[in-house]
Design an enzyme around this catalytic site. Structure first.
Site, PDB file in Angstrom:
ATOM      1  N   CYS A 188       0.553  -0.957   0.172  1.00 37.88           N
ATOM      2  CA  CYS A 188      -0.062   0.079   0.029  1.00 37.88           C
ATOM      3  C   CYS A 188       0.430   1.028  -0.213  1.00 37.88           C
ATOM      4  CB  CYS A 188      -1.388   0.343   1.360  1.00 37.88           C
ATOM      5  SG  CYS A 188      -2.071   1.392   1.526  1.00 37.88           S
ATOM      6  N   ASP A 200      -0.267  -5.873   0.240  1.00 37.63           N
ATOM      7  CA  ASP A 200      -2.177  -5.914  -0.825  1.00 37.63           C
ATOM      8  C   ASP A 200      -1.052  -7.772  -1.022  1.00 37.63           C
ATOM      9  OD1 ASP A 200      -3.545  -3.987   0.799  1.00 37.63           O
ATOM     10  OD2 ASP A 200      -2.902  -2.404  -0.938  1.00 37.63           O
ATOM     11  N   VAL A 212       2.785 -14.414 -24.462  1.00 37.11           N
ATOM     12  CA  VAL A 212       3.940 -14.163 -23.311  1.00 37.11           C
ATOM     13  C   VAL A 212       4.812 -15.211 -23.202  1.00 37.11           C
ATOM     14  CG1 VAL A 212       2.636 -14.011 -21.505  1.00 37.11           C
ATOM     15  CG2 VAL A 212       5.107 -12.303 -21.192  1.00 37.11           C
ATOM     16  N   GLU A 213       5.712 -15.398 -22.507  1.00 40.13           N
ATOM     17  CA  GLU A 213       6.387 -17.248 -22.458  1.00 40.13           C
ATOM     18  C   GLU A 213       5.919 -16.958 -20.261  1.00 40.13           C
ATOM     19  OE1 GLU A 213       8.695 -19.539 -20.068  1.00 40.13           O
ATOM     20  OE2 GLU A 213       9.587 -17.513 -19.868  1.00 40.13           O
ATOM     21  N   LEU A 214       5.500 -17.945 -19.959  1.00 41.49           N
ATOM     22  CA  LEU A 214       5.277 -17.907 -18.669  1.00 41.49           C
ATOM     23  C   LEU A 214       5.820 -17.524 -17.674  1.00 41.49           C
ATOM     24  CD1 LEU A 214       2.603 -20.751 -19.383  1.00 41.49           C
ATOM     25  CD2 LEU A 214       2.396 -18.274 -19.200  1.00 41.49           C
ATOM     26  N   HIS A 257      -3.654  -0.876  -6.067  1.00 45.96           N
ATOM     27  CA  HIS A 257      -4.220  -1.342  -6.171  1.00 45.96           C
ATOM     28  C   HIS A 257      -4.953  -0.931  -7.909  1.00 45.96           C
ATOM     29  CE1 HIS A 257      -6.650  -2.822  -2.673  1.00 45.96           C
ATOM     30  NE2 HIS A 257      -5.191  -3.320  -2.434  1.00 45.96           N
ATOM     31  N   GLU A 258      -5.319   0.232  -7.973  1.00 44.60           N
ATOM     32  CA  GLU A 258      -5.944   0.820  -9.661  1.00 44.60           C
ATOM     33  C   GLU A 258      -4.691   0.926 -10.180  1.00 44.60           C
ATOM     34  OE1 GLU A 258      -8.838   2.187  -6.599  1.00 44.60           O
ATOM     35  OE2 GLU A 258      -6.795   1.990  -6.867  1.00 44.60           O
TER      36      GLU A 258
END
Length: 127
Positions: A40, A47, A62-64, A81-82
């Site tokens: 946060c 979080d 995308v490669e994992l 978060h946003e």
């Protein structure tokens, strides 16, 4: 420093590994990342979230391991978060240039508040 910490610290999003998509069909890739963590920006408390990534690739996937390392770079960052979900969305949209993409961050409740952030390329503003 342990090897995992070193990989995360040295990860460069500009060089995120992507692969050519050789499939002739349209299809959707669904990736769940259940161990997302950021801090946060106000309190510094951690979080935790599950990130749900879905996309319809065009020329690239995308490669994992690369997506795992990228997600882990948020671990000690002070970011909301946003902002975190929007950054993930924008990074993957810019790198992969998919036909369609959705990123959802389902954050664990903290202080009796449960947050879900969703970014998607077909977002329509509700009336």
């Amino acid at each position: 420093m342990r090897y995992g910490e070193k990989e995360i610290k040295e990860f460069d999003v500009e060089n995120m590994e992507i692969w050519p998509n050789d499939a002739k069909n349209d299809y959707i890739i669904k990736i769940t990342l259940p161990e997302f963590m950021c801090c946060c920006p106000r309190s510094g408390y951690p979080d935790f979230a599950t990130i749900y990534l879905e996309y319809m690739p065009d020329k690239f996937v995308v490669e994992l391991k690369a997506i795992k390392l990228y997600i882990n770079t948020f671990m000690y960052r002070n970011v909301s978060h946003e902002a975190s979900i929007n950054e993930i969305y924008n990074t993957l949209k810019d790198k992969l240039k998919p036909k369609w993409i959705k990123v959802v961050g389902d954050f664990n409740p903290r202080g009796n508040v449960h947050t879900v952030i969703e970014c998607r390329s077909d977002m329509v503003v509700p009336k």
